[in-house]
Motif scaffolding. Structure first.
Motif, mmCIF file in Angstrom:
data_model
loop_
_atom_site.group_PDB
_atom_site.id
_atom_site.type_symbol
_atom_site.label_atom_id
_atom_site.label_comp_id
_atom_site.label_asym_id
_atom_site.label_seq_id
_atom_site.Cartn_x
_atom_site.Cartn_y
_atom_site.Cartn_z
ATOM 1 N N SER A 23 27.638 32.890 -23.905
ATOM 2 C CA SER A 23 27.746 34.086 -23.072
ATOM 3 C C SER A 23 27.111 33.861 -21.706
ATOM 4 O O SER A 23 27.589 34.376 -20.690
ATOM 5 C CB SER A 23 27.106 35.288 -23.773
ATOM 6 O OG SER A 23 25.738 35.041 -24.029
ATOM 7 N N PHE A 24 26.028 33.093 -21.659
ATOM 8 C CA PHE A 24 25.385 32.765 -20.386
ATOM 9 C C PHE A 24 26.356 32.025 -19.473
ATOM 10 O O PHE A 24 26.519 32.372 -18.294
ATOM 11 C CB PHE A 24 24.134 31.917 -20.640
ATOM 12 C CG PHE A 24 23.517 31.320 -19.403
ATOM 13 C CD1 PHE A 24 22.562 32.001 -18.679
ATOM 14 C CD2 PHE A 24 23.908 30.061 -18.954
ATOM 15 C CE1 PHE A 24 21.991 31.456 -17.536
ATOM 16 C CE2 PHE A 24 23.347 29.505 -17.807
ATOM 17 C CZ PHE A 24 22.396 30.204 -17.098
ATOM 18 N N GLU A 27 29.194 34.166 -18.179
ATOM 19 C CA GLU A 27 28.735 35.090 -17.141
ATOM 20 C C GLU A 27 28.570 34.390 -15.794
ATOM 21 O O GLU A 27 28.857 34.952 -14.734
ATOM 22 C CB GLU A 27 27.411 35.720 -17.589
ATOM 23 C CG GLU A 27 26.939 36.862 -16.741
ATOM 24 C CD GLU A 27 25.701 37.516 -17.308
ATOM 25 O OE1 GLU A 27 25.423 38.665 -16.930
ATOM 26 O OE2 GLU A 27 24.994 36.889 -18.128
ATOM 27 N N TRP A 28 28.103 33.131 -15.836
ATOM 28 C CA TRP A 28 27.840 32.381 -14.623
ATOM 29 C C TRP A 28 29.042 31.541 -14.171
ATOM 30 O O TRP A 28 28.958 30.839 -13.154
ATOM 31 C CB TRP A 28 26.642 31.461 -14.831
ATOM 32 C CG TRP A 28 25.309 32.155 -14.719
ATOM 33 C CD1 TRP A 28 24.587 32.721 -15.721
ATOM 34 C CD2 TRP A 28 24.548 32.344 -13.524
ATOM 35 N NE1 TRP A 28 23.418 33.250 -15.234
ATOM 36 C CE2 TRP A 28 23.361 33.028 -13.888
ATOM 37 C CE3 TRP A 28 24.738 31.999 -12.192
ATOM 38 C CZ2 TRP A 28 22.387 33.377 -12.953
ATOM 39 C CZ3 TRP A 28 23.767 32.340 -11.271
ATOM 40 C CH2 TRP A 28 22.612 33.022 -11.645
ATOM 41 N N ASP A 99 18.049 30.207 -19.176
ATOM 42 C CA ASP A 99 19.132 30.864 -19.935
ATOM 43 C C ASP A 99 18.893 32.351 -20.173
ATOM 44 O O ASP A 99 19.751 33.028 -20.751
ATOM 45 C CB ASP A 99 19.354 30.148 -21.269
ATOM 46 C CG ASP A 99 18.189 30.321 -22.244
ATOM 47 O OD1 ASP A 99 17.083 30.694 -21.797
ATOM 48 O OD2 ASP A 99 18.386 30.086 -23.449
ATOM 49 N N ASN A 100 17.749 32.880 -19.730
ATOM 50 C CA ASN A 100 17.514 34.330 -19.851
ATOM 51 C C ASN A 100 17.724 35.047 -18.522
ATOM 52 O O ASN A 100 17.226 36.153 -18.317
ATOM 53 C CB ASN A 100 16.115 34.616 -20.401
ATOM 54 C CG ASN A 100 15.015 34.149 -19.458
ATOM 55 O OD1 ASN A 100 15.275 33.462 -18.474
ATOM 56 N ND2 ASN A 100 13.785 34.519 -19.759
ATOM 57 N N CYS A 101 18.478 34.402 -17.641
ATOM 58 C CA CYS A 101 18.765 34.975 -16.325
ATOM 59 C C CYS A 101 20.256 35.266 -16.176
ATOM 60 O O CYS A 101 21.100 34.528 -16.689
ATOM 61 C CB CYS A 101 18.328 34.010 -15.222
ATOM 62 S SG CYS A 101 16.550 33.694 -15.193
ATOM 63 N N HIS A 102 20.555 36.319 -15.465
ATOM 64 C CA HIS A 102 21.932 36.729 -15.189
ATOM 65 C C HIS A 102 22.149 36.756 -13.681
ATOM 66 O O HIS A 102 21.191 36.888 -12.915
ATOM 67 C CB HIS A 102 22.200 38.125 -15.757
ATOM 68 C CG HIS A 102 21.769 38.302 -17.179
ATOM 69 N ND1 HIS A 102 22.574 37.964 -18.244
ATOM 70 C CD2 HIS A 102 20.602 38.760 -17.711
ATOM 71 C CE1 HIS A 102 21.928 38.218 -19.365
ATOM 72 N NE2 HIS A 102 20.731 38.693 -19.072
ATOM 73 N N HIS A 263 18.789 38.051 -12.086
ATOM 74 C CA HIS A 263 18.346 39.207 -12.880
ATOM 75 C C HIS A 263 17.807 38.664 -14.197
ATOM 76 O O HIS A 263 18.521 37.999 -14.951
ATOM 77 C CB HIS A 263 19.515 40.158 -13.137
ATOM 78 C CG HIS A 263 19.106 41.444 -13.807
ATOM 79 N ND1 HIS A 263 18.891 41.528 -15.162
ATOM 80 C CD2 HIS A 263 18.864 42.689 -13.310
ATOM 81 C CE1 HIS A 263 18.541 42.770 -15.473
ATOM 82 N NE2 HIS A 263 18.509 43.483 -14.361
ATOM 83 N N ASP A 265 15.950 38.857 -17.999
ATOM 84 C CA ASP A 265 15.872 39.688 -19.208
ATOM 85 C C ASP A 265 14.466 40.224 -19.430
ATOM 86 O O ASP A 265 13.473 39.655 -18.965
ATOM 87 C CB ASP A 265 16.282 38.870 -20.438
ATOM 88 C CG ASP A 265 17.790 38.802 -20.604
ATOM 89 O OD1 ASP A 265 18.478 39.643 -20.007
ATOM 90 O OD2 ASP A 265 18.261 37.910 -21.324
#
Length: 349
Positions: A23-24, A27-28, A99-102, A263, A265
């Motif tokens: 999903s990461f 999204e990227w 990996d906890n960034c959007h 962004h 998490d």
């Protein structure tokens, strides 16, 4: 002094602690697809990663770390696994995102291309010798302020682009405990150069740098506590950032901070008390670490980043070693890092 950076000169290093990398990456996708990715898996992560098709990438796991860094005193656990990606890269530039960034949104609701902004920061000069109150004079629509010396307006090469993040503020564990609900919602559309001699923290969560010039300075030195080898979480990055900034100052390179944002998490908020247990001893040591780096003066014979790291390691051993065994471990880790960096660079592994 501006340099054109091609896509094939850039590695994107992604530290992975969560199995949902699929999903990461989806999204990227719009921002990462043109580049080569280095995905480094936390040695403690047992689940097999599900990676979508369409990316040019290399995945490194615990077995790779054991093969390449056997006998080294470097601990690549947790988000420190990103340093293994720095080590294995063969590109001139690295952009590191956890990996906890959007992707963040700017003040107009538009998704931010963090990679493009890092590249922009790295291909335009820095101005560390005289502060420009209009921030980065090389951004479109900006320039040098009245009174800025013309002799300094060419600037120097920018080798580090330190990005910020929205939502979860960049707080240590004690502050997070006191302000558990506080979030950073302010998107400040600005880039500035960190002045010469000013210390700053850097984080591999969202950073870009010139690996050829400053790569060895990103050294995971301050890592271990006693025989239990308990990780110090973000203090690893703080030590690395102090080393990198001191070396940039010595070698005459620049560091930019501000844009781009990601962004982040909320996951770490609930673990603030656990983080405090891990960080408390390290927080105390900051009272001696900061004065050490503020007074640090490297010899003129240190002309490369790896020279500088070895010089700093010797000074750490001499000036801080008597205060705590952790400093002796840090010095050993820094020397081990340079040996490893040179060995990996000399061999294709």
């Amino acid at each position: 002094m501006s340099l054109a950076i091609e896509n094939n000169e850039v590695d994107i290093v992604i530290a992975v602690l969560h199995p949902n990398i699929n999903s990461f990456l989806e999204e990227w996708w719009p921002f990462l697809a043109p580049f080569h990715l280095i995905i480094v898996q936390d040695p403690a992560l047992k689940e097999e990663l599900q990676i979508p098709l369409g990316f040019d990438l290399q995945v490194y796991s615990k077995s790779d770390m054991e093969r390449v860094a056997s006998g080294s005193s470097i601990n690549f656990s947790g988000y420190s696994c990103r340093y293994f990606g720095y080590l294995m890269s063969r590109k001139k530039y690295i952009i590191s995102i956890d990996d906890n960034c959007h992707p963040a949104r700017n003040n107009y609701g538009v998704l931010v291309d963090a990679v493009d902004q890092h590249i922009t920061n790295l291909q335009t000069p820095s101005t560390p010798f005289f502060f420009n109150t209009l921030y980065d004079p090389f951004r479109e629509g900006a320039d040098f302020v009245r009174g800025y010396p013309f002799s300094l307006r060419q600037g120097v090469q920018c080798v580090i682009s330190s990005g910020l993040w929205l939502n979860l503020a960049d707080y240590d564990a004690p502050t997070q405990i006191v302000k558990p609900h506080e979030r950073n919602a302010r998107y400040v559309d600005a880039v500035l150069t960190v002045p010469l001699g000013a210390m700053t923290t850097l984080s591999g969560i969202n950073v870009g740098f010139n690996r050829d010039v400053i790569g060895p300075a990103f050294v995971p030195g301050l890592q271990l506590v006693g025989e239990g080898k308990r990780r110090w979480e973000t203090l690893e990055d703080i030590w690395s950032g102090f080393c990198a900034k001191a070396i940039c100052d010595h070698l005459g390179f620049g560091v930019k901070t501000g844009l781009p944002y990601v962004h982040r998490d909320d996951a770490e908020v609930g673990n603030a008390m656990e983080r405090l247990k891990k960080e408390c001893e390290g927080v105390k040591l900051m009272e001696s670490i900061v004065p050490f780096f503020q007074s640090l003066r490297l010899p003129t014979t240190a002309v490369t980043a790896d020279d500088c790291v070895l010089e700093i390691a010797g000074m750490v051993r001499e000036k801080l070693g008597m205060l705590s065994p952790i400093y002796l471990q840090a010095a050993n880790a820094m020397e081990s890092w340079i040996k490893l960096w040179k060995a990996v660079g000399a061999n294709t592994v």
